[in-house]
Design an enzyme around this catalytic site. Sequence first.
Site, PDB file in Angstrom:
ATOM      1  N   ILE A  98     -10.885   3.506  -4.048  1.00  0.00           N
ATOM      2  CA  ILE A  98     -10.684   2.106  -3.661  1.00  0.00           C
ATOM      3  C   ILE A  98      -9.166   1.954  -3.525  1.00  0.00           C
ATOM      4  O   ILE A  98      -8.406   2.388  -4.391  1.00  0.00           O
ATOM      5  CB  ILE A  98     -11.292   1.137  -4.709  1.00  0.00           C
ATOM      6  CG1 ILE A  98     -10.968  -0.320  -4.415  1.00  0.00           C
ATOM      7  CG2 ILE A  98     -10.879   1.457  -6.113  1.00  0.00           C
ATOM      8  CD1 ILE A  98     -11.725  -1.306  -5.337  1.00  0.00           C
ATOM      9  N   SER A  99      -8.716   1.371  -2.415  1.00  0.00           N
ATOM     10  CA  SER A  99      -7.277   1.297  -2.140  1.00  0.00           C
ATOM     11  C   SER A  99      -6.558   0.415  -3.156  1.00  0.00           C
ATOM     12  O   SER A  99      -7.145  -0.484  -3.762  1.00  0.00           O
ATOM     13  CB  SER A  99      -7.028   0.711  -0.748  1.00  0.00           C
ATOM     14  OG  SER A  99      -7.729   1.441   0.222  1.00  0.00           O
ATOM     15  N   GLN A 100      -5.262   0.664  -3.261  1.00  0.00           N
ATOM     16  CA  GLN A 100      -4.352  -0.177  -4.059  1.00  0.00           C
ATOM     17  C   GLN A 100      -4.432  -1.620  -3.526  1.00  0.00           C
ATOM     18  O   GLN A 100      -4.522  -1.825  -2.314  1.00  0.00           O
ATOM     19  CB  GLN A 100      -2.964   0.412  -3.824  1.00  0.00           C
ATOM     20  CG  GLN A 100      -1.793  -0.243  -4.438  1.00  0.00           C
ATOM     21  CD  GLN A 100      -0.506   0.377  -3.861  1.00  0.00           C
ATOM     22  OE1 GLN A 100      -0.555   1.223  -2.966  1.00  0.00           O
ATOM     23  NE2 GLN A 100       0.611  -0.058  -4.375  1.00  0.00           N
TER      24      GLN A 100
END
Length: 247
Positions: A98-100
């Site tokens: 899951i992206s930053q």
Amino acid sequence: MLRPLQRAGCFGRLVAARLLAGPLLAAACAGAGQEMSDERWAAERQRMVAQQLRGRDIRNERVLEALGRVPRHRFVPADHQADAYTDFPLPIDFGQTISQPYIVAFMTEALEVAADHKVLEIGTGSGYQAAVLGELAHEVFTIEIVEPLAERSTALLQELGYRNVHVRSGNGYAGWPEQAPFDRIIVTAAPDEVPKPLIEQLKMDGVIAVPVGVGEQVLQVMRRTPAGLTTIKTLPVRFVPMTGKPK
Ligand code: SAH
């Protein structure tokens, strides 16, 4: 790490309640763990928005509000929940991430999503980016190639009430022709070049944000104009590679 804290919080409340009003309020604390932790998550979320997003260069209020609303901790695996609002990408299952938060906000801001937009996402993953888009757009269609991830995010988005987000399991290279054209397209896995069907499924004046390249990529923001595609190269990013390239 979280549980002892919640218990301590509840215990503190219980003591205060007893001191103030005797045993009557003790029962209220039984359900307070959830309430306490929701408050705690909300506070962490507001801190994330203030420091990581507003504190950098995210200025679009609708985007800031959307990230301030979506419960990111629900989209990360239990053993990483304590880090849900930190300034990092986190592992979800099947080797994906899951992206930053900042990257989610940056891409969402770059897309300039309006309330009447129909948006396509390639790479549902946890469903977090789709939920953020669901806060902003009319409808979101999102495709995930790993079937169990698609199933899990479908269930979670439904549980959280995102009725305008539609998840499909499949290969995103082909886009979602039955729902095309789209006002906005976001790709959250990195192809080595932009898949042609996605450009074809973009409305005139539509925008696509896509990380392009192998290894370290450049996040490209492209707009479809009558004269052709305009491309702005923005941040260097590192997304998982887009798999399933047609031969
Ligand atoms: N947007 C996600 C994070 C994406 S991680 C979130 O908010 O959590 C990238 C995801 O893209 C992974 O789940 C991966 O399985 C998926 N993916 C990779 N190649 C794909 C393809 N060809 N079609 C659809 N999904 C793909």
